[in-house]
Design a protein around this motif. Structure first.
Motif, PDB file in Angstrom:
ATOM      1  N   SER A  25       0.853  -1.186   0.000  1.00  0.00           N
ATOM      2  CA  SER A  25       0.000   0.000   0.000  1.00  0.00           C
ATOM      3  C   SER A  25       0.890   1.237   0.000  1.00  0.00           C
ATOM      4  CB  SER A  25      -0.921   0.004   1.219  1.00  0.00           C
ATOM      5  OG  SER A  25      -0.159  -0.069   2.415  1.00  0.00           O
ATOM      6  N   LEU A  26       0.413   2.311  -0.595  1.00  0.00           N
ATOM      7  CA  LEU A  26       1.235   3.510  -0.796  1.00  0.00           C
ATOM      8  C   LEU A  26       0.445   4.755  -0.428  1.00  0.00           C
ATOM      9  CD1 LEU A  26       3.852   4.855  -2.081  1.00  0.00           C
ATOM     10  CD2 LEU A  26       2.546   4.918  -4.224  1.00  0.00           C
ATOM     11  N   ALA A  27       1.125   5.686   0.216  1.00  0.00           N
ATOM     12  CA  ALA A  27       0.584   7.029   0.416  1.00  0.00           C
ATOM     13  C   ALA A  27       1.449   8.003  -0.371  1.00  0.00           C
ATOM     14  CB  ALA A  27       0.581   7.398   1.892  1.00  0.00           C
ATOM     15  N   VAL A  28       0.812   8.907  -1.108  1.00  0.00           N
ATOM     16  CA  VAL A  28       1.505   9.915  -1.924  1.00  0.00           C
ATOM     17  C   VAL A  28       1.238  11.271  -1.298  1.00  0.00           C
ATOM     18  CG1 VAL A  28       1.740  10.939  -4.206  1.00  0.00           C
ATOM     19  CG2 VAL A  28       1.236   8.489  -3.984  1.00  0.00           C
ATOM     20  N   LEU A  29       2.313  11.946  -0.889  1.00  0.00           N
ATOM     21  CA  LEU A  29       2.206  13.222  -0.188  1.00  0.00           C
ATOM     22  C   LEU A  29       3.012  14.261  -0.970  1.00  0.00           C
ATOM     23  CD1 LEU A  29       2.816  13.645   3.656  1.00  0.00           C
ATOM     24  CD2 LEU A  29       3.469  15.382   2.001  1.00  0.00           C
ATOM     25  N   SER A  69      -3.154  -0.366  -3.018  1.00  0.00           N
ATOM     26  CA  SER A  69      -3.989   0.813  -2.817  1.00  0.00           C
ATOM     27  C   SER A  69      -3.083   2.035  -2.757  1.00  0.00           C
ATOM     28  CB  SER A  69      -4.801   0.704  -1.517  1.00  0.00           C
ATOM     29  OG  SER A  69      -3.937   0.641  -0.395  1.00  0.00           O
ATOM     30  N   ILE A  70      -3.651   3.178  -3.097  1.00  0.00           N
ATOM     31  CA  ILE A  70      -2.903   4.433  -3.060  1.00  0.00           C
ATOM     32  C   ILE A  70      -3.753   5.475  -2.359  1.00  0.00           C
ATOM     33  CG2 ILE A  70      -1.873   6.293  -4.427  1.00  0.00           C
ATOM     34  CD1 ILE A  70      -1.229   4.258  -6.572  1.00  0.00           C
ATOM     35  N   ARG A  71      -3.158   6.121  -1.370  1.00  0.00           N
ATOM     36  CA  ARG A  71      -3.827   7.182  -0.633  1.00  0.00           C
ATOM     37  C   ARG A  71      -3.165   8.511  -0.999  1.00  0.00           C
ATOM     38  NH1 ARG A  71      -3.729   5.913   5.463  1.00  0.00           N
ATOM     39  NH2 ARG A  71      -4.781   4.106   4.560  1.00  0.00           N
ATOM     40  N   ALA A  86      -0.102  15.029   7.949  1.00  0.00           N
ATOM     41  CA  ALA A  86      -0.238  14.180   6.761  1.00  0.00           C
ATOM     42  C   ALA A  86       0.468  12.845   6.966  1.00  0.00           C
ATOM     43  CB  ALA A  86       0.322  14.903   5.539  1.00  0.00           C
ATOM     44  N   LEU A  87       1.646  12.864   7.577  1.00  0.00           N
ATOM     45  CA  LEU A  87       2.356  11.618   7.850  1.00  0.00           C
ATOM     46  C   LEU A  87       1.546  10.726   8.782  1.00  0.00           C
ATOM     47  CD1 LEU A  87       5.990  12.998   8.300  1.00  0.00           C
ATOM     48  CD2 LEU A  87       5.141  11.628   6.385  1.00  0.00           C
ATOM     49  N   ASP A  88       0.890  11.316   9.758  1.00  0.00           N
ATOM     50  CA  ASP A  88       0.044  10.525  10.666  1.00  0.00           C
ATOM     51  C   ASP A  88      -1.070   9.809   9.905  1.00  0.00           C
ATOM     52  OD1 ASP A  88       1.405  11.005  13.021  1.00  0.00           O
ATOM     53  OD2 ASP A  88       0.205  12.768  13.559  1.00  0.00           O
ATOM     54  N   LYS A  89      -1.619  10.470   8.897  1.00  0.00           N
ATOM     55  CA  LYS A  89      -2.696   9.863   8.114  1.00  0.00           C
ATOM     56  C   LYS A  89      -2.188   8.695   7.268  1.00  0.00           C
ATOM     57  CE  LYS A  89      -5.440  14.108   7.708  1.00  0.00           C
ATOM     58  NZ  LYS A  89      -5.950  15.144   6.765  1.00  0.00           N
ATOM     59  N   ALA A  90      -0.864   8.631   7.049  1.00  0.00           N
ATOM     60  CA  ALA A  90      -0.282   7.574   6.222  1.00  0.00           C
ATOM     61  C   ALA A  90       0.432   6.523   7.056  1.00  0.00           C
ATOM     62  CB  ALA A  90       0.706   8.197   5.230  1.00  0.00           C
ATOM     63  N   GLN A 127      11.166  14.158  13.344  1.00  0.00           N
ATOM     64  CA  GLN A 127      10.292  14.415  14.500  1.00  0.00           C
ATOM     65  C   GLN A 127       9.206  13.355  14.597  1.00  0.00           C
ATOM     66  OE1 GLN A 127       9.210  18.525  15.080  1.00  0.00           O
ATOM     67  NE2 GLN A 127       7.279  17.992  16.087  1.00  0.00           N
ATOM     68  N   TRP A 128       8.781  12.819  13.467  1.00  0.00           N
ATOM     69  CA  TRP A 128       7.726  11.801  13.411  1.00  0.00           C
ATOM     70  C   TRP A 128       8.230  10.441  13.894  1.00  0.00           C
ATOM     71  CZ3 TRP A 128       6.172   8.155   9.178  1.00  0.00           C
ATOM     72  CH2 TRP A 128       4.833   7.746   9.294  1.00  0.00           C
ATOM     73  N   GLY A 129       9.541  10.284  13.981  1.00  0.00           N
ATOM     74  CA  GLY A 129      10.099   9.023  14.449  1.00  0.00           C
ATOM     75  C   GLY A 129      10.723   8.167  13.373  1.00  0.00           C
ATOM     76  N   ALA A 130      10.843   8.702  12.154  1.00  0.00           N
ATOM     77  CA  ALA A 130      11.497   7.953  11.078  1.00  0.00           C
ATOM     78  C   ALA A 130      13.008   8.135  11.176  1.00  0.00           C
ATOM     79  CB  ALA A 130      10.995   8.428   9.720  1.00  0.00           C
ATOM     80  N   GLU A 131      13.722   7.118  10.762  1.00  0.00           N
ATOM     81  CA  GLU A 131      15.182   7.168  10.745  1.00  0.00           C
ATOM     82  C   GLU A 131      15.651   7.372   9.309  1.00  0.00           C
ATOM     83  OE1 GLU A 131      19.049   4.342  11.809  1.00  0.00           O
ATOM     84  OE2 GLU A 131      17.049   3.821  12.529  1.00  0.00           O
ATOM     85  N   ILE A 132      16.410   8.425   9.066  1.00  0.00           N
ATOM     86  CA  ILE A 132      16.924   8.695   7.721  1.00  0.00           C
ATOM     87  C   ILE A 132      18.008   7.677   7.412  1.00  0.00           C
ATOM     88  CG2 ILE A 132      17.908  10.420   6.185  1.00  0.00           C
ATOM     89  CD1 ILE A 132      15.144  11.143   7.376  1.00  0.00           C
ATOM     90  N   ASP A 133      17.800   6.894   6.379  1.00  0.00           N
ATOM     91  CA  ASP A 133      18.784   5.893   5.992  1.00  0.00           C
ATOM     92  C   ASP A 133      19.874   6.517   5.118  1.00  0.00           C
ATOM     93  OD1 ASP A 133      19.306   2.852   6.048  1.00  0.00           O
ATOM     94  OD2 ASP A 133      19.560   3.389   3.942  1.00  0.00           O
ATOM     95  N   PHE A 134      19.478   7.258   4.114  1.00  0.00           N
ATOM     96  CA  PHE A 134      20.450   8.062   3.366  1.00  0.00           C
ATOM     97  C   PHE A 134      19.728   9.211   2.682  1.00  0.00           C
ATOM     98  CE2 PHE A 134      19.389   4.609   0.373  1.00  0.00           C
ATOM     99  CZ  PHE A 134      19.125   5.299  -0.806  1.00  0.00           C
TER     100      PHE A 134
END
Length: 401
Positions: A176-180, A216-218, A233-237, A263-270
């Motif tokens: 599933s994919l979210a497009v922001l 699906s795509i949101r 928006a990230l919370d919605k995805a 801030q959302w809790g994601a870790e930047i890989d590169f």
């Protein structure tokens, strides 16, 4: 802020795909598996064809009885076989796709036969032969691997699945994919776009590119350049397998995707890849969820989605070779030396050669829409003349339809 050096393209793609685990497998009806990838090799449950078949209309007779004349003693039609061995001097009428009679037989093409009543003979144009017989198992045999794990099921693969005796398939789930898409300059209604705005086209473009590879795509956006708006928006995805963002991935004052992700809790890989267009590409993870941050310029967004987003979606869906296929094609016009990054030149097909489109700016959508391929120019590559072989990627862009 000290910026990380951009990663070479191959290194960045390898780093991304080395971490991907395909989504879980499930068993579905074969006709519902279109667009999905096999989770295990598919072995034939039957032999195809199951018996020797005629590939043409004509007459069948014994292989040791080829001079004639012959008495016509019956017929074999598709689905209605002749069920006994032929004797010397006997033949049967046979149709395309029909079973050969039991025993070692040959066939006489209809156009090489002369028939009077129940007697058929040679007309001098040809003799009985085994050339037009489809032997049992010539396509595949019971137990043969007919499709490898990771193969994407399309119309031909579906037909093969059914012919091999399978009504169901074990396939990987599609992600599933979210497009922001983000940016204060984006107008959601292209028919009501002020002079200080541009229509929000990237989200629709990315959704269209990803559609064949997703469940699906949101669509989220356009989102304004405010940290709290991007976080909302990230919370919605949060429940999707992949989030792709467009815009806000660079280093400007209003490029807020990276700090929002952190801030959302994601870790930047590169972050940042040595390509043109598309250097400010970002890859991050939040648990099992992937985030691909693409540049906002539409051509940059398209090219980086082609090189990173689509391979990620394919890999999650079970593809063994998720990267786009590189082709060797000849140039129809010369190209100048490349810069210090790998360059992707939009090009169109001219006969059997590729010609770069005139406008290569990363905002030029009209030129992108005319492009049929991307020419890959390695960093610091010398100029290439007409006729030179170059690496290229074919685009399903609709330009040549």
């Amino acid at each position: 802020m000290s910026l990380p050096p951009p990663r070479p393209l191959a290194e960045a793609q390898e780093r991304l795909l080395a971490q991907v685990e395909a989504l879980a497998a499930e068993t579905v009806a074969a006709e519902r598996a279109i667009g999905r990838r096999l989770a295990a090799p598919l072995l034939a449950a039957r032999t195809q064809p199951a018996a020797d078949l005629s590939a043409m209309d004509g007459y069948a007779m014994r292989a040791d009885d080829v001079t004639g004349p012959w008495k016509v003693v019956g017929e074999s039609a598709a689905g209605h076989p002749f069920d006994r061995e032929l004797g010397t001097g006997e033949a049967i009428r046979i149709s395309t796709g029909a079973m050969m009679p039991p025993g070692n037989g040959v066939m006489l093409l209809q156009e090489n036969a002369a028939r009077e009543g129940d007697t058929v003979s040679l007309n001098g144009e040809g003799e009985p032969t085994a050339r037009h017989i489809r032997r049992a198992g010539f396509d595949f045999r019971h137990g043969d691997e007919v499709l490898a794990a990771g193969v994407r099921i399309g119309p031909a693969q579906l037909a093969l699945t059914l012919a091999a005796g399978h009504a169901e398939l074990s396939v990987h789930a599609l992600p599933s994919l979210a497009v922001l898409d983000s940016g204060d300059e984006l107008a959601s209604d292209p028919a009501a776009c002020a002079s200080h705005q541009v229509p929000a086209s990237n989200g629709a473009m990315l959704a269209a590119m990803a559609a064949p590879h997703t469940s699906s795509i949101r669509r989220l956006g356009p989102v304004p350049d405010r940290l709290e708006a991007i976080l909302a928006a990230l919370d919605k995805a949060a429940d999707t397998d992949v989030i792709v963002t467009s815009g806000g991935a660079s280093v400007g004052d209003h490029d807020l995707v990276r700090p929002a992700l952190e801030q959302w809790g994601a870790e930047i890989d590169f972050w940042r890849v040595a390509i043109r267009p598309g250097k400010p590409l970002l890859v991050a993870r939040r648990g099992r969820q992937w985030v691909i941050g693409l540049p906002g310029n539409p051509v940059s967004s398209y090219v980086t989605a082609f090189l990173f987003l689509l391979p990620l979606l394919r890999a999650l869906g079970g593809a063994r070779d998720p990267l786009p296929r590189r082709l060797a094609m000849r140039l129809g016009s010369a190209v100048p030396p490349a810069g210090d990054r790998t360059e992707f030149v939009r090009a169109r097909l001219d006969g059997d050669s590729l010609v770069p489109v005139v406008e290569q700016d990363s905002s030029a959508l009209a030129a992108l829409a005319r492009a049929e391929a991307l020419i890959e120019r390695p960093a610091n590559a010398p100029a290439a003349e007409v006729g030179a072989l170059v690496a290229a990627y074919w685009l399903e862009n609709g330009a040549s339809a």
